[in-house]
Motif scaffolding. Sequence first.
Motif, short mmCIF file in Angstrom:
data_model
loop_
_atom_site.label_atom_id
_atom_site.label_comp_id
_atom_site.label_asym_id
_atom_site.label_seq_id
_atom_site.Cartn_x
_atom_site.Cartn_y
_atom_site.Cartn_z
N LEU A 41 0.82 -1.21 0.00
CA LEU A 41 0.00 0.00 0.00
C LEU A 41 0.86 1.26 0.00
CD1 LEU A 41 -2.83 -1.01 2.51
CD2 LEU A 41 -3.05 -0.67 0.05
N ASP A 42 1.98 1.21 0.71
CA ASP A 42 2.87 2.36 0.74
C ASP A 42 3.43 2.67 -0.64
OD1 ASP A 42 4.41 4.39 2.23
OD2 ASP A 42 6.14 3.17 1.69
N GLU A 43 3.86 1.63 -1.36
CA GLU A 43 4.39 1.82 -2.71
C GLU A 43 3.30 2.28 -3.67
OE1 GLU A 43 7.59 1.79 -3.83
OE2 GLU A 43 7.97 1.72 -1.67
N ALA A 44 2.11 1.68 -3.53
CA ALA A 44 1.00 2.09 -4.38
C ALA A 44 0.63 3.55 -4.11
CB ALA A 44 -0.21 1.19 -4.14
N GLY A 45 0.68 3.93 -2.85
CA GLY A 45 0.37 5.32 -2.49
C GLY A 45 1.31 6.30 -3.16
N LYS A 46 2.59 5.93 -3.24
CA LYS A 46 3.56 6.79 -3.91
C LYS A 46 3.25 6.90 -5.40
CE LYS A 46 7.26 5.54 -0.68
NZ LYS A 46 8.54 4.79 -0.52
N MET A 47 2.96 5.76 -6.02
CA MET A 47 2.62 5.77 -7.44
C MET A 47 1.36 6.60 -7.69
SD MET A 47 2.92 4.62 -10.67
CE MET A 47 3.98 3.18 -10.69
N GLY A 48 0.36 6.41 -6.83
CA GLY A 48 -0.88 7.15 -6.99
C GLY A 48 -0.69 8.64 -6.84
N ALA A 49 0.03 9.04 -5.80
CA ALA A 49 0.19 10.47 -5.51
C ALA A 49 1.13 11.16 -6.48
CB ALA A 49 0.71 10.65 -4.07
N GLU A 50 2.22 10.48 -6.86
CA GLU A 50 3.27 11.14 -7.64
C GLU A 50 3.11 11.02 -9.15
OE1 GLU A 50 6.87 9.40 -6.17
OE2 GLU A 50 6.47 10.01 -4.09
N VAL A 51 2.47 9.93 -9.61
CA VAL A 51 2.41 9.67 -11.05
C VAL A 51 1.00 9.83 -11.61
CG1 VAL A 51 2.83 7.95 -12.86
CG2 VAL A 51 4.38 8.11 -10.89
N ILE A 52 0.01 9.23 -10.92
CA ILE A 52 -1.34 9.15 -11.49
C ILE A 52 -2.21 10.36 -11.12
CG2 ILE A 52 -3.42 7.73 -11.61
CD1 ILE A 52 -1.64 5.31 -11.05
N ALA A 53 -2.15 10.78 -9.86
CA ALA A 53 -2.99 11.90 -9.42
C ALA A 53 -2.73 13.20 -10.19
CB ALA A 53 -2.83 12.12 -7.92
N PRO A 54 -1.47 13.54 -10.51
CA PRO A 54 -1.24 14.78 -11.26
C PRO A 54 -1.91 14.81 -12.63
CG PRO A 54 0.80 14.04 -10.23
CD PRO A 54 -0.19 12.93 -10.06
N LEU A 55 -2.30 13.64 -13.15
CA LEU A 55 -2.95 13.59 -14.46
C LEU A 55 -4.47 13.70 -14.36
CD1 LEU A 55 -0.85 10.67 -16.00
CD2 LEU A 55 -0.66 13.12 -16.53
N ASN A 56 -4.99 13.80 -13.15
CA ASN A 56 -6.45 13.84 -12.99
C ASN A 56 -7.05 15.05 -13.69
OD1 ASN A 56 -8.88 12.72 -11.83
ND2 ASN A 56 -8.86 14.44 -10.39
N ARG A 57 -6.50 16.22 -13.43
CA ARG A 57 -7.01 17.44 -14.07
C ARG A 57 -6.66 17.47 -15.56
NH1 ARG A 57 -10.75 20.61 -12.33
NH2 ARG A 57 -9.69 22.62 -12.48
N VAL A 58 -5.53 16.88 -15.91
CA VAL A 58 -5.13 16.83 -17.32
C VAL A 58 -6.18 16.09 -18.14
CG1 VAL A 58 -3.42 15.97 -18.97
CG2 VAL A 58 -2.67 16.93 -16.77
N GLY A 59 -6.62 14.91 -17.63
CA GLY A 59 -7.64 14.14 -18.33
C GLY A 59 -8.96 14.86 -18.41
N ASP A 60 -9.29 15.63 -17.37
CA ASP A 60 -10.55 16.36 -17.36
C ASP A 60 -10.55 17.48 -18.40
OD1 ASP A 60 -13.17 16.75 -16.11
OD2 ASP A 60 -12.35 18.64 -15.34
N HIS A 61 -9.42 18.17 -18.53
CA HIS A 61 -9.32 19.30 -19.47
C HIS A 61 -8.94 18.88 -20.89
CE1 HIS A 61 -9.96 22.57 -16.63
NE2 HIS A 61 -9.18 21.95 -15.77
N HIS A 62 -8.29 17.72 -21.01
CA HIS A 62 -7.85 17.26 -22.33
C HIS A 62 -8.34 15.82 -22.52
CE1 HIS A 62 -5.27 20.82 -22.64
NE2 HIS A 62 -4.89 20.56 -21.40
N PRO A 63 -9.61 15.66 -22.84
CA PRO A 63 -10.20 14.32 -22.96
C PRO A 63 -9.56 13.50 -24.08
CG PRO A 63 -11.88 16.04 -22.92
CD PRO A 63 -10.58 16.73 -23.12
N ALA A 64 -9.79 12.19 -24.01
CA ALA A 64 -9.41 11.32 -25.12
C ALA A 64 -10.13 11.78 -26.38
CB ALA A 64 -9.77 9.88 -24.78
N LYS A 65 -9.49 11.60 -27.54
CA LYS A 65 -10.11 12.02 -28.79
C LYS A 65 -9.88 10.95 -29.86
CE LYS A 65 -6.03 14.81 -29.95
NZ LYS A 65 -5.55 16.19 -30.25
N LEU A 66 -10.73 10.96 -30.87
CA LEU A 66 -10.67 9.98 -31.94
C LEU A 66 -9.86 10.54 -33.10
CD1 LEU A 66 -11.61 7.17 -32.82
CD2 LEU A 66 -13.69 8.22 -33.73
N GLY A 67 -8.73 9.90 -33.40
CA GLY A 67 -7.88 10.34 -34.49
C GLY A 67 -7.85 9.33 -35.64
N THR A 68 -6.94 9.50 -36.53
CA THR A 68 -6.87 8.64 -37.72
C THR A 68 -6.42 7.21 -37.37
OG1 THR A 68 -4.60 9.40 -38.12
CG2 THR A 68 -6.38 10.56 -39.27
#
Length: 589
Positions: A41-68
């Motif tokens: 859980l400690d290692e997962a917490g680091k991954m969650g806080a340092e790597v995945i959480a910073p992308l939360n707002r990024v995904g909200d403002h820059h959604p997935a899109k359909l390209g070629t």
Amino acid sequence: MSYVHPYQDAEFVLRHIVGFDALCADAGLNEVNLDLAVAVLDEAGKMGAEVIAPLNRVGDHHPAKLGTQGVEQSPGFKEAYLQFAESGWLSLTVREAFGGQNLPNVLGTAVNEIWQSANLAYGLCPLLSQGAMESISHHANETLQNTYLPKMATGEWTGTMNLTESDAGSDLAAVKTKAVPEGDHYRISGQKIFITWGDHQMTPNIVHLVLARLPDAPAGVKGISLFIVPKFLLDDNGEPGERNGVQCLSLEHKLGIHGSPTCVMEFDNAIGYLVGEANKGLPYMFTMMNHARQSVGLQGLAIAERAYQQARQYAKERLQGTRRDGSRIPIIQHPDVRRMLMIMKSSIEAMRALAFTASAEIDRARYTQDVTQQALHAARVELLTPIVKGWLTEMSQELTSLGIQVYGGMGYIEETGAAQHYRDARILTIYEGTTGIQALDFIGRKTLSDQGAGLLALLQEMDQVADELRDITYPDSTVCKGFESALGMGVEAREWVLSHAADDAHFAGSASVNFLMLFGYLCGGWLLVKGALQAKAMLDTGEGDAAFLQAKLLSARFYCEHILPRAGACLAALKAGSTSIMAMPEDQF
């Protein structure tokens, strides 16, 4: 604002509510214990806080899109996913035979809370893969398992579930996608909607699980079969080769979880492989659905935790009002703000305890060698799953809304980030079966079908905790009274349903949601009180973190005084029956 994993409460639940060490010992997992779980859980917490959480707002403002080339995921998601996969997080609970770590399901659940709190949209991708692996490992033949599971366990390939069609919705009997036999495989043709992470560029292959009908299949749900349909067919070396006849036609524009692509998928003469036996696709899919339903309930907990952390921090920093000496007052000192934060905190603790408890029952059903015990634990899984999915996700609506309310007007402004949690949470009561569907399952298949036997066993277990409360000197008598009162309401609700359902064709459908919510509140109270008893025992002997343990007592007291009384309203509405619900002529709506 940043995310921090609430490791202390997670550890407390694993140790004192779930009994993690005893579970592992009974399962013969001799090298697995709570110390290992805390390290994970400690290692997962680091991954969650340092790597995945910073992308939360990024995904909200820059959604997935359909390209070629198909769906292009939000910026940064691929890099985070590759790091996530390389760290082995997808293999946590997978069997060793397929390259997994064979850790208990409940530990996987505790880790999944981190991913969902950090970034709900991102967390859906591994969640769907885990569900697909669950179904393949239980029902596919050895060849399919050996072909697909190792690459999915490493995260090299992801998985999806393709159930819904535009004319079918939740009525899977109306599925029209066709599967025509051709040698050792089938040709799949049809269209599916609402397919979460149905396409992306993060991995070289995607393994779709698809419901379809054979040409001679019987009508209705008994004629549905399950197929593996890979995005890319495999070459002689088992690597992605020729593109299969499957593609994303369009992406849905949604209220929330913008970083998670929700696809309309077209299968055009695509090659697929039958999972298990023909015409048994629905029960096979429900292996994945039950996993997914508990996981979505966990998402309700996770997004509520994220909203609470943000509201708590804001309440400590926001100054409003002045003291007589002229100093400003942080709003966390205002009683109404305290009320909202306490609703969030105590409810989240109850939700976490219930999510982990239900998940641990899956482990107990899996590992026990006793046939009778296996049946009892499996029945408890079936009983708790609709409560976990229904109650936790309904509570997430209230708690993320309270997160905005703590902010006041600033919560309604997108820049603060509070509104995103509310928007993201809104889907949770809908997908993987709406609250109404969970409630019908709970009152019908899980209560009326066995004449309430499973529910009675749960109530009797709760009564044992009530007996403990009566037998000790508890710090506050309101806890005992509040829990005993709600427990009595649960007993009465069960008896009322069993005695009235047969007399009114609309009773079950009318009463079901109140019935489910009553037992959600009650289950939460049961586990909070159970935890509070342990916290008191530890305080009496001087063990543990005294401040944390005192807070556990206060959470239980608040919940019993302010949340459990809601069970009375649920009971009153349940007993009112269907008359006023069904009386209004349709043309008056």
